[in-house]
Write a protein that holds these residues in place. Structure first.
Motif, PDB file in Angstrom:
ATOM      1  N   PHE A 152      37.942  36.869  41.626  1.00 36.32           N
ATOM      2  CA  PHE A 152      39.291  36.728  42.185  1.00 36.32           C
ATOM      3  C   PHE A 152      39.521  35.356  42.820  1.00 36.32           C
ATOM      4  N   CYS A 154      42.020  34.050  45.900  1.00 32.27           N
ATOM      5  CA  CYS A 154      42.828  34.633  46.973  1.00 32.27           C
ATOM      6  C   CYS A 154      43.362  33.541  47.898  1.00 32.27           C
ATOM      7  N   THR A 174      46.510  37.571  45.586  1.00 27.95           N
ATOM      8  CA  THR A 174      45.268  37.663  44.816  1.00 27.95           C
ATOM      9  C   THR A 174      45.582  37.666  43.328  1.00 27.95           C
TER      10      THR A 174
END
Length: 594
Positions: A152, A154, A174
């Motif tokens: 991910f 973020c 995200t």
């Protein structure tokens, strides 16, 4: 709380940490976050994000942010990006995402409403690191501490109160799309600014509504003492400010704040003040547009202040030998003792560190001859095997007549496990002969009282800030405990500082302060300058480790520069405006430094 992990996992995290620190492009903010993650003993090989049922969606932050997220969600339909709002503890309050693939990936790592993504649980991540550092952060790929999060990217931005500038929570974006970090951060900053603007508008409307009701109460024919407050504003008329002073003033405000924070509380409440008087509070809620704006109190004082007890070398104690003589504390001890002796199921409710466990252990020593004291915590896992085993053990323990079973911290139970525990206790009611004691903290997460209905007695153990008269006795008791060979006294300025300190961690924190003081060379008289920096603040905020270090650095700098804010700011490398903002945040006022 710290999570223990196998040594191999910690070694792997340390090896990767060394790689990160050697990378010339590594950012100090990420390096510091990884260090904190290792100090919390977070498992890098597995994800452990606790879950809380029913996150609070009635807070000013949630009420301001949710409509904004709804509007943006329509504009970003089918885009592989999710929007989240969290509270200051890292609890995800709401998540908006319409991309099916991203939804699956987020669910896989529990990045969903109710789960807690503070650094102490899941290590370096956008939400937790933004909250811990107080700065906008971009955490991408391998910068995440836990392996499961490294797919991910973020971007998270802290959300601050518009006037107090205290931390309310964070806005987080995200995605799994690479190469969009700059756009994500710009978007996150823009949305966070919109949310802060809406909070400012809501706060202004609430303050105007509360002021209107306060003026209406003060303009009546015979107003008497009047108090009005919410989370942001305190107003009182001259009759109240002259009639209630000193410790009574702080006790009254503390209780009124707690009442105002509970939108359901109204009617008449009675409060025993430290001076021996009783304050009768008639509570009227201030509501506008289906929103609670605070409360207005009409105050009636009953009785006269009683002379304080003469100072003696030995601390005042209850009949059980527990230190303290404040009416709130003695009433809690007496009610608990009566229930324990009668064999009644008892629920002790109080903040962390107020002495619930000490009270139970003392009651057992005094009245539990021949009985075994067993204590258990809520299970750390919600797997069926673990919860079934936990419930089975409770049933087995309660089936033994000589057992006293203490279920600690029941406020941490989720709704399903709470209901199953209630069903078990109801089923055992006719057969179980062991005595049950519950302990819990006040919680906004779960407000049902199903377990309370099974207890014959509910006793509220008061926080230390409601027991200012007991602070000197407790401080001397702990000093004598850790330095038995010396007798110490507190100067008037030191005692005043101790009594004004909010003690967010209650008696546990006071004991830690006295333990540290006992280890340092001090004369027979302890002065204000001998006390650690945490005693020199008036803020009730519970600080993270980083915040506490920053606060202490500011205090030391102010003391080294004779309270000169500008010179201290220059020495710390920050602007004077930032210095004043941080002083307000940590409750540092010039009078505490002289």
């Amino acid at each position: 709380m710290p999570r223990h992990q196998p040594g191999s996992s910690l070694r792997a995290a340390r090896e990767l940490y060394l790689e990160v620190t050697k990378d010339p492009s590594a950012r100090p903010l990420v390096v510091a976050s990884w260090q904190r993650s290792m100090e919390h003993r977070v498992k890098s090989g597995s994800l452990d994000a606790p879950y809380l049922d029913n996150p609070n969606l009635e807070s000013p932050l949630a009420r301001a942010a949710l409509p904004i997220l709804d509007r943006l969600h329509e504009q970003l339909a089918d885009d592989p990006v999710s929007m989240m709002i969290t509270d200051r503890n890292g609890v995800v309050l709401s998540r908006k995402v319409s991309h099916e693939g991203l939804t699956t990936n987020l669910n896989r790592v529990r990045l969903a409403p109710g789960h807690v993504f503070a650094e102490r649980y899941v290590g370096t991540n956008g939400i937790g690191t933004a909250l811990a550092s107080g700065r906008p952060v971009m955490i991408a790929g391998i910068e995440h501490y836990v392996e499961a999060l490294r797919d991910f990217h973020c971007a998270a931005v802290p959300i601050l109160h518009p006037t107090r500038r205290t931390l309310l929570g964070a806005f987080n974006l995200t995605t799994i799309r690479q190469g969009s970090d700059g756009m994500l951060m710009a978007f996150a900053r823009s949305v966070a600014a919109q949310i802060e603007g809406e909070i400012a508008a809501i706060t202004s409307r609430r303050e105007r509504a509360l002021f209107h009701d306060y003026m209406e109460a003060c303009s009546s024919v015979r107003p008497g003492p009047v108090l009005a407050l919410n989370r942001d504003v305190v107003m009182m008329n001259e009759q109240l400010s002259t009639a209630v002073t000193g410790p009574d003033h702080y006790a009254l405000l503390d209780h009124a704040r707690e009442i105002a924070d509970s939108p359901r509380t109204q009617g008449t409440r009675s409060l025993a003040l430290p001076s021996g008087r009783v304050a009768e509070l008639r509570v009227r809620r201030c509501r506008r547009e289906d929103s609670d704006a605070g409360a207005v109190f009409r105050v009636r004082l009953i009785g006269r202040p009683q002379p304080g007890p003469a100072v003696s070398a030995a601390p005042a104690r209850s009949g059980l030998g527990l230190v303290g003589s404040s009416p709130h504390w003695l009433r809690a001890v007496a009610d608990s003792q009566a229930a324990f002796v009668a064999g009644t199921a008892l629920h002790l409710l109080g903040e962390a560190g107020v002495g619930k466990r000490t009270l139970v252990e003392t009651l057992h020593r005094a009245h539990g001859a021949g009985r075994r004291l067993e204590m258990t915590q809520p299970p750390l896992s919600d797997s069926p095997a673990v919860t079934e085993g936990w419930l089975h053990d409770i049933g087995e323990l309660l089936a033994v007549p000589s057992n006293v079973l203490v279920l600690c911290e029941v406020h941490l139970l989720g709704d399903q496990l709470r209901q199953r525990l209630r069903n078990l206790l109801t089923h055992l009611d006719g057969t179980a002969t062991g005595q049950l004691v519950l302990t819990s903290q006040p919680s906004m997460v779960s407000t049902d009282d199903q377990l309370d209905q099974l207890c014959g007695a509910l006793v509220e153990v008061p926080p230390l800030r409601h027991r200012p008269g007991d602070i000197e006795d407790l401080a001397r008791f702990f000093l004598r405990k850790y330095r038995p060979s010396a007798e110490s006294r507190f100067s008037s300025d030191a005692l005043t500082m101790l009594q004004r300190c909010p003690w967010p961690e209650n008696v546990r924190q006071l004991e830690a302060v006295m333990r540290g003081l006992a280890r340092r060379p001090c004369g027979p008289m302890i002065h204000a300058e001998d006390l650690p920096p945490e005693c020199r603040v008036s803020s009730h905020k519970v600080l993270t480790t980083i915040e506490a270090l920053e606060r202490d650095a500011i205090l030391r700098g102010l003391m080294d520069h004779n309270s000169n804010v500008q010179r201290t700011a220059q020495a710390l490398g920050i602007s004077r405006a930032t210095m004043y903002r941080k002083m307000r945040r940590y409750g540092i006022v010039p009078s505490t430094l002289t």
